[in-house]
Design an enzyme around this catalytic site. Structure first.
Site, PDB file in Angstrom:
ATOM      1  N   SER A  41      -1.932 -11.178  -8.054  1.00  0.00           N
ATOM      2  CA  SER A  41      -2.064 -10.305  -9.225  1.00  0.00           C
ATOM      3  C   SER A  41      -2.324 -11.029 -10.533  1.00  0.00           C
ATOM      4  O   SER A  41      -1.681 -10.759 -11.550  1.00  0.00           O
ATOM      5  CB  SER A  41      -0.839  -9.411  -9.376  1.00  0.00           C
ATOM      6  OG  SER A  41      -0.785  -8.553  -8.296  1.00  0.00           O
ATOM      7  N   HIS A  76       0.828  -1.220   0.000  1.00  0.00           N
ATOM      8  CA  HIS A  76       0.000   0.000   0.000  1.00  0.00           C
ATOM      9  C   HIS A  76       0.861   1.269   0.000  1.00  0.00           C
ATOM     10  O   HIS A  76       0.425   2.321   0.464  1.00  0.00           O
ATOM     11  CB  HIS A  76      -0.985   0.010   1.177  1.00  0.00           C
ATOM     12  CG  HIS A  76      -2.108  -0.982   1.001  1.00  0.00           C
ATOM     13  ND1 HIS A  76      -3.215  -0.711   0.253  1.00  0.00           N
ATOM     14  CD2 HIS A  76      -2.243  -2.250   1.437  1.00  0.00           C
ATOM     15  CE1 HIS A  76      -4.017  -1.771   0.263  1.00  0.00           C
ATOM     16  NE2 HIS A  76      -3.445  -2.727   0.965  1.00  0.00           N
ATOM     17  N   THR A  77       2.069   1.155  -0.483  1.00  0.00           N
ATOM     18  CA  THR A  77       2.930   2.327  -0.614  1.00  0.00           C
ATOM     19  C   THR A  77       2.943   2.834  -2.054  1.00  0.00           C
ATOM     20  O   THR A  77       3.259   3.999  -2.289  1.00  0.00           O
ATOM     21  CB  THR A  77       4.380   1.985  -0.208  1.00  0.00           C
ATOM     22  OG1 THR A  77       4.707   0.731  -0.818  1.00  0.00           O
ATOM     23  CG2 THR A  77       4.530   1.874   1.292  1.00  0.00           C
ATOM     24  N   ASP A  78       2.602   1.963  -3.017  1.00  0.00           N
ATOM     25  CA  ASP A  78       2.804   2.359  -4.427  1.00  0.00           C
ATOM     26  C   ASP A  78       1.958   3.562  -4.829  1.00  0.00           C
ATOM     27  O   ASP A  78       2.439   4.477  -5.482  1.00  0.00           O
ATOM     28  CB  ASP A  78       2.643   1.179  -5.398  1.00  0.00           C
ATOM     29  CG  ASP A  78       1.294   0.479  -5.366  1.00  0.00           C
ATOM     30  OD1 ASP A  78       0.463   0.800  -4.496  1.00  0.00           O
ATOM     31  OD2 ASP A  78       1.080  -0.394  -6.227  1.00  0.00           O
ATOM     32  N   ASP A 107       1.910  -4.012  -9.304  1.00  0.00           N
ATOM     33  CA  ASP A 107       1.625  -5.335  -9.856  1.00  0.00           C
ATOM     34  C   ASP A 107       1.988  -5.407 -11.336  1.00  0.00           C
ATOM     35  O   ASP A 107       2.601  -6.374 -11.801  1.00  0.00           O
ATOM     36  CB  ASP A 107       0.135  -5.675  -9.688  1.00  0.00           C
ATOM     37  CG  ASP A 107      -0.306  -5.582  -8.246  1.00  0.00           C
ATOM     38  OD1 ASP A 107       0.567  -5.525  -7.363  1.00  0.00           O
ATOM     39  OD2 ASP A 107      -1.525  -5.562  -8.003  1.00  0.00           O
ATOM     40  N   GLY A 145      -4.207 -12.662  -4.105  1.00  0.00           N
ATOM     41  CA  GLY A 145      -3.236 -11.587  -3.892  1.00  0.00           C
ATOM     42  C   GLY A 145      -1.973 -11.768  -4.711  1.00  0.00           C
ATOM     43  O   GLY A 145      -0.931 -11.193  -4.391  1.00  0.00           O
ATOM     44  N   GLU A 178      -6.877  -1.333 -15.291  1.00  0.00           N
ATOM     45  CA  GLU A 178      -7.366  -1.695 -13.952  1.00  0.00           C
ATOM     46  C   GLU A 178      -8.220  -0.550 -13.379  1.00  0.00           C
ATOM     47  O   GLU A 178      -9.279  -0.774 -12.812  1.00  0.00           O
ATOM     48  CB  GLU A 178      -6.155  -1.976 -13.056  1.00  0.00           C
ATOM     49  CG  GLU A 178      -6.487  -2.511 -11.695  1.00  0.00           C
ATOM     50  CD  GLU A 178      -6.637  -4.032 -11.650  1.00  0.00           C
ATOM     51  OE1 GLU A 178      -5.984  -4.732 -12.448  1.00  0.00           O
ATOM     52  OE2 GLU A 178      -7.425  -4.496 -10.829  1.00  0.00           O
TER      53      GLU A 178
HETATM   54  C1  GLA Z   1      -2.926  -4.359  -4.924  1.00  0.00           C
HETATM   55  C2  GLA Z   1      -2.710  -3.209  -5.920  1.00  0.00           C
HETATM   56  C3  GLA Z   1      -1.276  -2.697  -5.858  1.00  0.00           C
HETATM   57  C4  GLA Z   1      -0.843  -2.398  -4.438  1.00  0.00           C
HETATM   58  C5  GLA Z   1      -1.200  -3.554  -3.497  1.00  0.00           C
HETATM   59  C6  GLA Z   1      -0.953  -3.210  -2.069  1.00  0.00           C
HETATM   60  O1  GLA Z   1      -2.181  -5.469  -5.300  1.00  0.00           O
HETATM   61  O2  GLA Z   1      -3.012  -3.618  -7.227  1.00  0.00           O
HETATM   62  O3  GLA Z   1      -1.138  -1.571  -6.688  1.00  0.00           O
HETATM   63  O4  GLA Z   1      -1.393  -1.191  -3.992  1.00  0.00           O
HETATM   64  O5  GLA Z   1      -2.565  -3.957  -3.630  1.00  0.00           O
HETATM   65  O6  GLA Z   1       0.396  -2.991  -1.845  1.00  0.00           O
END
Ligand code: GLA
Length: 387
Positions: free
Chosen positions: A125, A34-36, A171, A123, A159
């Site tokens: 992706s 959750h930093t991106d 991702d 999770g 997305e």
């Molecule tokens: C999902 C989002 C990413 C990122 C993560 C949390 O995978 O697609 O962009 O924010 O959650 O780090």
């Protein structure tokens, strides 16, 4: 899915051989969650679970898609594409086309069949892989000359606009830029990146799938993003240098504590601390510090995600607690958007078997649930498959 199974499924559905075969991997993230979307730092890697695609320009104005894993087809004229309600699987591919069209590309009709082994909702992706494969494939077939970072942005826009998740870049970046045997640090503000070798002789990255399917688009993800934006708005009134949470410090948060309120304060604190953990982890890797030192950052990340960012759930917390007593485990945390999916565990290579037994038994004893696990292999990013 083998290349020959993919090719013959394509041929059967579309009556011609594909022009291009390619693979797009899923991803793990060592740290930086959750930093991106806060202009921060992430440390993901592509893995050997992937989606494989067969593509062909079909000489018409229609897009024909075949999702081989669930035996479903979708067809639409290029001119008529629009987001399909209720989370339809074709949104990922159509979103990529829309994003290419918005960049001025001419996209003719094409056929695309795909299938893979990335579990959805875990999770890992699978959605980014679904987007990046099509973006990369069309770029090649149509000779669009977009560079790889531009393809990551094309996929991210798909997305946002078609899957309706306001994700960051991690991702899509990881699926496109992965390198076998490496994790890769991305600075989501400057887009600079650096590879770090990950030596599997000493330890492995093991995934434990809680079996709880997250539904990112459903809301909480977008809510977190809004909460972070609110925090920035408040703090920049006092300190105009704060353009995103990347610029904020714990002292900034402390100074605006009252106006931020309890929830937004927690969200901001987590992001600032998590960025620091990414810096600490890459420093520890570079200095060859002990795996226990690396692992403790994973546990700290999980605590922040669970208590401050509040994106964990009982099953993920149970898995992380179980890992503390598990043989050979140096650290663990939930991974990805949260509310389900997998935990990532750093495990001594020579104790992976005992670790898995401990986790499976523990998960069954604690919650009565069966645990699926994967010992990951870090793989190359999107690329062509040879037939
Ligand atoms: C999902 C989002 C990413 C990122 C993560 C949390 O995978 O697609 O962009 O924010 O959650 O780090």
């Amino acid at each position: 899915m083998t290349v020959s199974a993919l090719t013959s499924a394509f041929q059967q559905r579309f009556g011609a051989a594909p022009d291009l075969l390619l693979r797009a991997p899923g991803r793990i993230n060592l740290i930086g969650e959750h930093t991106d979307y806060n202009d921060g730092l992430v440390l993901p890697a592509a893995i050997d679970q992937e989606i494989r695609f067969a593509l062909r320009l079909n000489g018409t104005d229609r897009i024909r898609l075949a999702a081989l894993d669930f035996d479903a087809e979708y067809e639409v004229a290029v001119a008529d594409i629009a987001p399909i309600p209720n989370g339809h699987w074709a949104n990922y591919q159509l979103g990529v086309v829309a994003s290419l069209l918005q960049r001025g590309a001419t996209v003719p009709g094409f056929d695309c069949a795909f299938g893979g082994d990335i579990p959805s909702g875990a999770g890992l992706s699978s959605s980014a892989a679904a987007e990046c494969g099509v973006a990369w494939g069309l770029n090649k077939l149509l000779d669009l000359k977009l560079d790889t970072m531009a393809l990551a942005h094309v996929a991210q826009q798909a997305e946002h606009e078609y899957a309706k998740v306001m994700c960051g870049l991690m991702d899509q970046f990881a699926s496109l830029f992965g390198r076998a045997g490496h994790v890769v640090e991305l600075d989501c503000r400057s887009l600079e990146y650096a590879y770090f070798p990950f030596d599997t002789a000493d330890c492995r990255l093991v995934l434990c799938n809680s079996g709880v399917k997250h539904a990112l688009g459903d809301s909480e993800y977008n809510t977190r993003r809004e909460e972070c934006a609110r925090g920035v708005k408040i703090m920049q009134k006092r300190n105009s240098a704060i353009k995103s949470l990347r610029d904020a410090t714990l002292a900034d948060i402390e100074a605006d504590k009252d106006e931020l309120g309890e929830v937004v304060e927690k969200r901001c604190r987590y992001v600032v601390e998590e960025n620091q953990r990414v810096r600490d982890l890459t420093a520890r890797l570079a200095e060859h510090q002990s795996l226990a030192k690396v692992g403790e950052l994973l546990y700290a990340s999980h605590a922040g995600l669970s208590d401050l960012y509040q994106v964990s759930c009982a099953e993920l917390d149970t898995l992380v607690e179980l890992s503390r007593q598990a043989p050979g485990c140096y650290g663990a945390r939930m991974m990805g958007g949260g509310f389900g999916g997998c935990t990532l565990n750093l495990v001594a290579t020579n104790q992976v078997k005992e670790f898995l037994t401990h986790m499976k038994q523990g998960y069954h004893n604690e919650l009565g649930l069966k645990l699926d696990t994967y010992v990951t292999t870090l793989a190359d990013g999107v690329g062509e498959l040879l037939s």
